[in-house]
Write a protein that holds these residues in place. Sequence first.
Motif, PDB file in Angstrom:
ATOM      1  N   LEU A  89      66.446  81.462  37.400  1.00 39.75           N
ATOM      2  CA  LEU A  89      66.836  80.631  38.536  1.00 39.75           C
ATOM      3  C   LEU A  89      67.512  79.336  38.106  1.00 39.75           C
ATOM      4  O   LEU A  89      68.159  78.673  38.912  1.00 39.75           O
ATOM      5  N   TYR A  90      67.333  78.979  36.830  1.00 37.98           N
ATOM      6  CA  TYR A  90      67.816  77.676  36.352  1.00 37.98           C
ATOM      7  C   TYR A  90      68.617  77.828  35.054  1.00 37.98           C
ATOM      8  O   TYR A  90      68.282  77.248  34.018  1.00 37.98           O
ATOM      9  N   PRO A  91      69.696  78.613  35.070  1.00 38.15           N
ATOM     10  CA  PRO A  91      70.468  78.825  33.831  1.00 38.15           C
ATOM     11  C   PRO A  91      71.059  77.536  33.283  1.00 38.15           C
ATOM     12  O   PRO A  91      71.295  77.424  32.075  1.00 38.15           O
ATOM     13  N   GLU A  92      71.288  76.550  34.146  1.00 35.17           N
ATOM     14  CA  GLU A  92      71.877  75.284  33.694  1.00 35.17           C
ATOM     15  C   GLU A  92      70.933  74.495  32.788  1.00 35.17           C
ATOM     16  O   GLU A  92      71.367  73.556  32.100  1.00 35.17           O
ATOM     17  N   LEU A  93      69.667  74.887  32.746  1.00 32.88           N
ATOM     18  CA  LEU A  93      68.693  74.170  31.912  1.00 32.88           C
ATOM     19  C   LEU A  93      68.493  74.835  30.549  1.00 32.88           C
ATOM     20  O   LEU A  93      67.591  74.458  29.808  1.00 32.88           O
ATOM     21  N   GLN A  94      69.339  75.788  30.191  1.00 34.01           N
ATOM     22  CA  GLN A  94      69.137  76.521  28.946  1.00 34.01           C
ATOM     23  C   GLN A  94      70.135  76.174  27.845  1.00 34.01           C
ATOM     24  O   GLN A  94      69.773  76.151  26.680  1.00 34.01           O
ATOM     25  N   ASN A  95      71.359  75.879  28.170  1.00 32.90           N
ATOM     26  CA  ASN A  95      72.363  75.621  27.145  1.00 32.90           C
ATOM     27  C   ASN A  95      72.286  74.173  26.665  1.00 32.90           C
ATOM     28  O   ASN A  95      73.235  73.401  26.780  1.00 32.90           O
ATOM     29  N   ARG A  96      71.128  73.824  26.121  1.00 37.81           N
ATOM     30  CA  ARG A  96      70.867  72.459  25.666  1.00 37.81           C
ATOM     31  C   ARG A  96      69.693  72.505  24.695  1.00 37.81           C
ATOM     32  O   ARG A  96      68.903  73.441  24.684  1.00 37.81           O
ATOM     33  N   GLU A  97      69.551  71.487  23.884  1.00 43.05           N
ATOM     34  CA  GLU A  97      68.491  71.458  22.880  1.00 43.05           C
ATOM     35  C   GLU A  97      67.111  71.274  23.504  1.00 43.05           C
ATOM     36  O   GLU A  97      66.117  71.781  22.998  1.00 43.05           O
ATOM     37  N   ASP A  98      67.035  70.526  24.614  1.00 38.97           N
ATOM     38  CA  ASP A  98      65.750  70.311  25.289  1.00 38.97           C
ATOM     39  C   ASP A  98      65.626  71.273  26.468  1.00 38.97           C
ATOM     40  O   ASP A  98      65.316  70.887  27.582  1.00 38.97           O
ATOM     41  N   ASN A  99      65.855  72.557  26.201  1.00 39.29           N
ATOM     42  CA  ASN A  99      65.925  73.568  27.250  1.00 39.29           C
ATOM     43  C   ASN A  99      64.577  73.802  27.931  1.00 39.29           C
ATOM     44  O   ASN A  99      63.518  73.465  27.403  1.00 39.29           O
ATOM     45  N   PHE A 100      64.640  74.393  29.101  1.00 35.32           N
ATOM     46  CA  PHE A 100      63.471  74.794  29.884  1.00 35.32           C
ATOM     47  C   PHE A 100      62.770  75.927  29.136  1.00 35.32           C
ATOM     48  O   PHE A 100      63.275  77.044  29.060  1.00 35.32           O
TER      49      PHE A 100
END
Length: 413
Positions: free
Chosen positions: A207-218
């Motif tokens: 539901l939250y793909p925007e929170l994955q392509n980052r070092e502090d991901n969900f």
Amino acid sequence: MRILFFATFFLMIVFNLTAQNRKSAELKLPDPLLSENGITITKIEEWKSVRRPEILEMVKKLMYGISPEAPDELKFIVFDQSEDALKGKAIRKQVAVYIPGKTDYHLLDLLIYLPKNIKPAPVFLGLNFQGNHAVNSDPKIRLSDKWVWIGAGGSIKNHPTEKSRGAVSSRWPIEMILKKGYGVATVYAGDLDPDYFDDFKNGIHALYPELQNREDNFSTMGAWAWGLSRCMDYFETDEDIDSEKIAVLGFSRMGKAAIWAGAKDQRFGMVISNESGGGGAALSKRKVGEDLARLNNGNRHWFSKKFKEFNLNEEKLPFDQHMVLSLIAPRPVYIASAEVDPGSDPEGEFLSAKLASPVYNLFGITAFSNIHFPEVNRPMLKEGMGYHIRSGTHDITKYDWEQFLKFADLNWK
């Protein structure tokens, strides 16, 4: 041969304890009351406005990862309610929680048992490993429609059957808890996120793909903790439940999630960690038992991508788990260990609580400031903080629950 085995085992324990004591003496741990600009925190308001936000942001960025905001609204459907459950001993509720949208997303099923003679009732809330139906043989509990770990050691993924009802009931002594005047609520962790790595594409991460392509991901740990907070959202709507007396509890990896949920969400009135080990209550910098390399390489979905940078490099970590526990203050926290569970590092779990005590002191709570590591089966129940190490192996037992109930009585009654 048996004598030789036990002699060898005993020597291994002695050697391990000696190594642990040496590690404890050599530890250099950051001070939870020293702010990033070098100012020592001496007042409650300074803790709340300066240091607590600093620590919270640090552990989000470096370890647990960022989580989405709470949904603007949730839909709660009580699809089952009985005033005569467990042979007349309890009220049972089963609540389906949905995130409304174009197509409502079924977030989780919450199973609740409440004592019949206490309203509103305080409640112990925890995630379970094998589905709600596995915590009790009650035939009315809805079977999970998700895969669960089954087989020896959780070796096979499969959908549950009627045979799996009550499979882990020994870990959930519901009738004993009800008799003491407390309710029990539980959610299958796999409702929120299945416990395997798939690059964060299933469970609520989808539901939250925007929170994955980052070092502090969900992360998965973040997802489990976030789901526990959504249960709290429901409790605030239920007049049968005392939402100010919710103890969030977890065993093993679910104990890690319970700590993070309680650290982030101050609505939880108590936090209980049972053998949560590395990434939970135990100090990472001790490098005993479940060190960061083992933790992150074996379960790379549990924590954020950034956290892997500290594998075999714990010295560079600018915080440790005592600082995560300090975020719970002044709410009561209980840490439990087991004697034959070196992977969870019992002494490291205890030290973490003790080193969080100065923050509790700010609030006028003595906690473990002057306490030493206890003997086995000699629980320490103090105002605001509790600990025991029991005989036995990695598990959550009736003995553990007996201490949690005593601790709740001490702090809430």
